[in-house]
Design an enzyme around this catalytic site. Structure first.
Site, PDB file in Angstrom:
ATOM      1  CB  CYS A  42      11.332   5.633  13.699  1.00  0.00           C
ATOM      2  SG  CYS A  42      12.596   4.794  12.733  1.00  0.00           S
ATOM      3  CD  GLU A  80       9.753   1.843  13.382  1.00  0.00           C
ATOM      4  OE1 GLU A  80      10.029   3.062  13.318  1.00  0.00           O
ATOM      5  OE2 GLU A  80      10.366   0.964  12.742  1.00  0.00           O
ATOM      6  CE  LYS A 123      -3.801   2.499   1.077  1.00  0.00           C
ATOM      7  NZ  LYS A 123      -3.190   3.831   1.260  1.00  0.00           N
ATOM      8  CD  GLU A 133      -3.485   9.384  -0.383  1.00  0.00           C
ATOM      9  OE1 GLU A 133      -3.585  10.593  -0.139  1.00  0.00           O
ATOM     10  OE2 GLU A 133      -4.469   8.634  -0.489  1.00  0.00           O
TER      11      GLU A 133
END
Length: 504
Positions: free
Chosen positions: A300, A263, A182, A185
């Site tokens: 992250c 995550e 997926k 965007e």
């Protein structure tokens, strides 16, 4: 290669359009139009992936290794096009994207080498014992086998290394699992160019085209359909706590629950110990801000919390950090939405009672400047929101009274990707008491460095207790990541003629 976009989805070897569209959000160029995903496209991709599984999962390790290397080669061929569209969409500098591309292709090559060696299969054999006094024992053989099609959600902050052909995709393909991605965007053009590279590798290696599909954008229903489709057997996700938890719950509520390797967020605390601050507090303060503001804080592993023992050494650390933050330039964030969320989060935290803003200025549009905030251990313990991630260059210095308060706060921390210890030899006794606490809180502990920068290697762990990740026994970086998409199967008294060649 030149930039050549279709604006379509790649479904089992075919570029497919859709009635609904969306536009990219480039920093300065004109927006581009892309087809938006639909649940029907997800169905087609999942069915093709299941069909591909019956050949790809049973292909040789050499076949899969060569395929991973071919993907890496095709990505490098498109290096200029990836940099062009990647900088346009994300606002990231060309050097950052080139480095990330190298990390992405290096990871694919590392996984190819790893599966060729075969140790990841964890093969075990217990020979038959027909004359055992307690009763005969059958011959037992065990090996790790691929679980089936895997869904992967591209990350906003890494257009390459955690997206279309990033760590989750590479690990699943290495394990023998087809992938449905997926696309995010925030960087659909980058995703399509990488998908073109994977498609070219599929054709060059003669792999079933259903082994990889890319569905771009679309409504929430597209993601929901992907994680609930009965042919999808695991999910890899990097993103926000809210979105990740919603998908995790959907995976658990399925008639056949599946693993969700998500995550979801981490503030990556730093414990700056007294002797280290006494010896080099100013240098640590400057280095902390350098790590905090790297890439506009959109990593992250961004170190958003620092715990220090109150006193003159802490004063020197904070003074150096403030000077470093004031000397930095505003930076571009990945999307307008991320920039808006950063401004909102920074405003909320800085207005908390007992929190003092030392540096902080809200920026308009897509830019961000650092916030350095300060509070006490008591205020931190009383406000759980201060331990939540603000995605961007925001750091909080927490002044604690003594070792007891520092240990108490450490015990209350949520799960983290990393914990850093700034220490000198004289800090060893206090650190020795902290380490047993901290190793229960994080997947990676490091000394005298900063966590931004995750090495792709055999020993790396990029994961941790919830909410850093949804599966504390897994990592999304390093060769151990492949094991997420395998499961052990035992064969009892099975003749070699019907066993997988890796067990014969």
């Amino acid at each position: 290669m030149t930039l050549d976009l279709t604006g379509k989805h790649l479904i089992a070897g075919e570029w497919v359009g859709a009635d609904q569209t969306f536009k990219s959000q480039p920093l300065s160029a004109e927006p581009r139009t892309f087809s938006a995903g639909t649940p029907d496209l997800v169905d087609r991709a999942a069915e093709a992936a299941e069909d591909a599984f019956w050949t790809y999962a049973y292909s040789s390790r050499e076949t899969r290794a060569a395929f991973l290397e071919a993907i890496a080669e095709e990505i490098e061929k498109r290096g200029d096009a990836i940099t062009e569209i990647g900088t346009e969409e994300s606002g990231l500098p060309a050097g950052r994207l080139q480095g990330e591309r190298g990390r992405t292709t290096g990871q694919l090559k590392l996984f190819a080498k790893h599966i060729r060696e075969g140790a990841y299969l964890d093969r075990r054999t217990d020979p038959a014992m027909p004359d055992r006094p307690a009763g005969p024992r059958p011959e037992l053989k065990m090996i790790q086998r691929p679980i089936g099609p895997v869904a992967v959600f591209g990350a906003s902050n890494f257009p390459l290394a955690f997206s279309t052909a990033g760590g989750d995709t590479a690990a699943a393909l290495a394990a023998g699992c087809p992938v449905v991605v997926k696309g995010h965007e925030a960087h659909p053009g980058t995703g399509e160019i990488v998908a073109q590279a994977i498609h070219a590798a599929i054709e060059a290696c003669g792999i079933h085209p259903g082994v990889f599909s890319l569905v771009q954008g679309g409504s929430r229903a597209v993601g929901e359909r992907l994680v609930t489709h009965p042919l999808i057997k695991a999910v890899g996700f990097t993103g926000s706590l809210g979105a990740g938890r919603a998908l995790y719950d959907l995976c658990a509520q399925r008639p056949e629950p599946i693993p969700f390797f998500g995550e979801l967020g981490s503030v990556n605390p730093v414990f700056a110990m007294p002797e280290a601050l006494k010896a080099r507090g100013e240098a640590i303060g400057t280095a902390w801000v350098g790590s905090l503001t790297m890439g506009a804080g959109q990593f992250c592993t961004n170190p958003g919390l620092v715990f220090v023992k109150d006193g003159p050494e802490a004063d020197n650390f904070v003074s150096a950090a403030v000077d470093a933050a004031k000397g930095g330039d505003e930076q571009v964030m990945l999307t307008d939405g991320i920039a808006a969320a950063y401004r909102s989060g920074a405003e909320k935290v800085s207005q908390t009672e007992g929190v003092k803003a030392l540096v902080g200025e809200a920026n308009a549009s897509r830019h961000a400047s650092p916030y350095i905030l300060e509070t006490t251990g008591k205020v931190f313990e009383a406000n759980e929101a201060l331990a939540e991630e603000v995605f961007g260059p925001l750091g909080i210095v927490v002044r604690v009274e003594d070792d007891t308060e520092m240990e108490r706060i450490a015990r209350k921390l949520h799960g983290q990707l990393t914990v850093t210890l700034q220490m000198d030899d004289g800090d060893a006794p206090a650190v020795g008491k902290l380490v047993p606490i901290l190793e229960r809180k994080a997947g990676r502990l490091l000394a005298n460095g900063f966590p931004t920068g995750v090495e792709v290697a055999d020993a790396m762990v990029h994961g941790g207790p919830y909410p850093a990740s949804t599966n504390f026994g897994a990592t999304s970086v390093g060769t151990l990541a492949i094991r997420r998409f395998l499961r052990p199967v035992c064969y009892q008294n099975m003749p070699d003629s019907v066993l997988n060649p890796d067990l014969q």
